[in-house]
Design a protein around this motif. Structure first.
Motif, short mmCIF file in Angstrom:
data_model
loop_
_atom_site.label_atom_id
_atom_site.label_comp_id
_atom_site.label_asym_id
_atom_site.label_seq_id
_atom_site.Cartn_x
_atom_site.Cartn_y
_atom_site.Cartn_z
N VAL A 72 0.86 -1.18 0.00
CA VAL A 72 0.00 0.00 0.00
C VAL A 72 0.90 1.23 0.00
O VAL A 72 1.65 1.47 0.95
CB VAL A 72 -0.94 0.03 1.22
CG1 VAL A 72 -1.79 1.30 1.19
CG2 VAL A 72 -1.83 -1.20 1.24
N ASP A 73 0.82 2.00 -1.08
CA ASP A 73 1.64 3.19 -1.27
C ASP A 73 1.03 4.38 -0.52
O ASP A 73 -0.18 4.41 -0.28
CB ASP A 73 1.66 3.49 -2.78
CG ASP A 73 2.82 4.36 -3.18
OD1 ASP A 73 3.64 4.74 -2.33
OD2 ASP A 73 2.92 4.66 -4.39
N ASP A 74 1.86 5.35 -0.18
CA ASP A 74 1.39 6.60 0.45
C ASP A 74 0.51 6.31 1.67
O ASP A 74 -0.48 7.01 1.89
CB ASP A 74 0.60 7.47 -0.55
CG ASP A 74 1.37 7.74 -1.83
OD1 ASP A 74 2.60 7.59 -1.82
OD2 ASP A 74 0.74 8.10 -2.83
N PHE A 75 0.88 5.28 2.41
CA PHE A 75 0.00 4.83 3.50
C PHE A 75 -0.27 5.96 4.49
O PHE A 75 0.64 6.66 4.93
CB PHE A 75 0.62 3.64 4.24
CG PHE A 75 -0.28 3.08 5.31
CD1 PHE A 75 -1.39 2.33 4.99
CD2 PHE A 75 -0.02 3.36 6.65
CE1 PHE A 75 -2.25 1.85 5.97
CE2 PHE A 75 -0.87 2.88 7.65
CZ PHE A 75 -1.98 2.12 7.30
N ILE A 107 5.22 4.00 4.19
CA ILE A 107 4.91 5.22 4.95
C ILE A 107 5.20 6.43 4.08
O ILE A 107 6.32 6.62 3.60
CB ILE A 107 5.75 5.31 6.24
CG1 ILE A 107 5.60 4.05 7.08
CG2 ILE A 107 5.35 6.55 7.03
CD1 ILE A 107 6.42 4.06 8.36
N ASP A 108 4.18 7.27 3.90
CA ASP A 108 4.32 8.40 2.99
C ASP A 108 5.38 9.38 3.46
O ASP A 108 5.58 9.60 4.66
CB ASP A 108 2.98 9.13 2.86
CG ASP A 108 3.01 10.12 1.71
OD1 ASP A 108 3.12 9.68 0.56
OD2 ASP A 108 2.95 11.34 1.98
N ARG A 109 6.02 9.99 2.49
CA ARG A 109 7.10 10.94 2.77
C ARG A 109 6.65 12.15 3.59
O ARG A 109 7.44 12.73 4.33
CB ARG A 109 7.69 11.32 1.40
CG ARG A 109 8.10 12.66 1.17
CD ARG A 109 8.88 12.79 -0.11
NE ARG A 109 8.26 13.76 -1.00
CZ ARG A 109 7.80 13.45 -2.20
NH1 ARG A 109 7.89 12.24 -2.67
NH2 ARG A 109 7.24 14.36 -2.94
N ALA A 119 9.79 3.02 4.55
CA ALA A 119 9.63 4.45 4.79
C ALA A 119 10.14 5.20 3.56
O ALA A 119 11.26 4.98 3.11
CB ALA A 119 10.39 4.88 6.03
N GLU A 120 9.28 6.06 3.01
CA GLU A 120 9.60 6.76 1.76
C GLU A 120 10.16 8.15 2.01
O GLU A 120 9.84 8.80 3.00
CB GLU A 120 8.31 6.98 0.96
CG GLU A 120 7.68 5.77 0.37
CD GLU A 120 6.61 6.20 -0.63
OE1 GLU A 120 6.88 6.14 -1.83
OE2 GLU A 120 5.51 6.59 -0.20
N GLY A 121 10.97 8.61 1.07
CA GLY A 121 11.40 10.00 1.07
C GLY A 121 12.40 10.35 2.15
O GLY A 121 12.38 11.47 2.68
CA CA Z 1 4.57 6.81 -2.42
#
Ligand code: CA
Ligand code: C2E
Ligand code: CA
Ligand code: CA
Length: 269
Positions: A168-171, A191-193, A225-227
Motif C-alpha cells: 500500500v503506497d502513500d500509506f 509510509i508516505d514521505r 519508509a519513503e522520502g
Molecule cells: Ca509513495
C-alpha cells in the motif's frame, strides 16, 4: 475573465499533452528509472521501485505526476501500464542474468488498471514472457483504490495467487478507513514521505510513524519508509526498527546502467 482564460489554456495544454501521449509509446519517449530500497539491518538493496518518465520531444521531461493522470483519464494507462510492467520485469531479470543479487521490483498500479478486465492474465503473461519469477514482483496500490472493497478483494487475491506481493503506497494519506487491512491480502505498507519529512520536529508526525510501525509489526506487514533525505530521519528509523527505507539520502531514481554501476556504493552508503 483572467480566471476563465487561464482555465482554458490549462485545458488546452492538457489536451495537447494527451494528444502527444498517444504517440509517446510508439516514439519510444517513455523510459523507466529505478529507485533502490535498502534494508536497514543488512544495508543491502532488497528491491527497487520502477518510476516512469516521459521525454517529450519539445517540452523536455514531463513528470509522471502530470502525465499519469492524463493517461488515466484517456484510457492510455492500459497500454502504458503494461509497457511499464514489462519493461520493469525484463530489467530485473536482466540484472539477475548479469550476476547482481536477486532483487524485487515494485511497480505502481493505477486505478484504471485495477478495472482492466484482463489485468491478472496480462500480468501472468508478462511474467511468463520475461521469465521473471513472480516472487520478485511487488505491486503498489494506493488507499484511494479501496473504494470498491469487493472488487479489490477479489482482484488482489487473484494477483496474490500468481505469487506476487502487494504494497500500500502513500500509506496514511488516503483518508480511508483501516478496515481494508482485514480484507486485502497486503504484504507491505509504504509510509508516505509527508510523515517522514518532519519526523524530527513534529511530534504528531513522529507519533503517526511510531503508530504505523507498531501496527505493521502486529499485523506482520513489511514497512518501507519513503522520502528519506536526512541522516537524522535515518537515525530515527533505525532506532525505531523500521525495516526498509527509500529516498534521496541513499539514491534518487536511476537509469538501469547507473544503478548497476553504483550498486555497491549505494549499499555501503
Ligand atoms: Ca509513495
Ligand atoms: P510515488 O509512487 O509515491 O513515487 C515516489 C515519488 O517520490 C517519486 O516521484 C520519487 O522520485 C519521489 N522521491 C523518492 N525519494 C524521494 C525523496 O527522498 N525526496 C523527495 N522529495 N521525493 C522522493 P516521481 O517519480 O515524480 O513520481 C510521482 C508519482 O507519479 C508517483 O508517486 C506515482 O504516484 C506516479 N508514478 C510514477 N511512476 C509511475 C508508474 O510507473 N505508474 C504509475 N501508475 N504511476 C507512477
Ligand atoms: Ca509508489
Ligand atoms: Ca505519491
Amino acid at each position: 475573465l483572467f480566471y476563465e482564460s487561464s482555465m482554458s489554456s490549462e485545458i488546452t495544454e492538457k489536451l495537447m499533452l494527451e494528444n502527444d501521449l498517444h504517440h509517446a509509446l510508439d516514439n519510444q519517449e517513455l523510459f523507466v528509472e529505478y529507485q533502490p530500497q535498502i534494508n536497514l539491518q543488512t544495508g543491502y538493496i532488497t528491491s527497487v521501485e520502477a518510476l516512469v518518465r516521459w521525454r517529450h520531444p519539445e517540452k523536455g521531461l514531463i513528470s509522471p505526476g502530470v502525465f499519469i493522470p492524463i493517461a488515466e483519464e484517456s484510457g492510455l494507462i492500459i497500454p502504458i501500464g503494461q509497457w511499464i510492467l514489462e519493461t520493469a520485469c525484463k530489467q530485473v531479470k536482466q540484472w539477475q542474468r548479469a550476476g547482481l543479487p536477486s532483487i524485487k521490483v515494485a511497480v505502481n498500479l493505477s486505478l484504471g488498471q485495477l478495472f482492466q478486465y484482463d489485468l491478472v492474465r496480462m500480468i501472468q503473461d508478462v511474467l511468463q514472457r520475461t521469465e521473471l519469477e513472480s516472487q520478485y514482483l511487488q505491486l503498489e496500490i494506493t488507499e484511494s483504490m479501496t473504494i470498491n472493497i469487493d472488487h479489490m478483494t477479489t482482484m488482489l487475491h487473484q494477483l496474490k495467487d500468481l505469487g506476487v506481493t502487494i504494497a500500500v503506497d502513500d500509506f496514511g494519506t488516503g483518508y480511508s478507513s483501516l478496515s481494508y487491512l482485514k480484507d486485502f491480502p497486503i504484504d507491505c505498507l509504504k509510509i508516505d514521505r509527508s510523515f517522514i519529512h518532519r519526523i524530527q520536529t513534529d511530534s504528531t508526525d513522529k507519533a503517526l510513524v511510531d503508530m504505523i510501525l507498531s501496527m505493521a509489526k502486529h499485523l506482520r506487514l513489511k514497512v518501507v519508509a519513503e522520502g528519506i533525505e536526512e541522516v537524522e530521519q535515518l537515525s530515527y528509523l533505525i532506532a525505531s526498527h523500521c525495516e526498509t527505507v527509500q529516498g534521496y539520502l541513499f539514491s534518487k531514481p536511476l537509469l538501469p546502467i547507473f544503478l548497476q554501476e553504483n550498486y555497491d556504493s549505494i549499499q555501503r552508503n
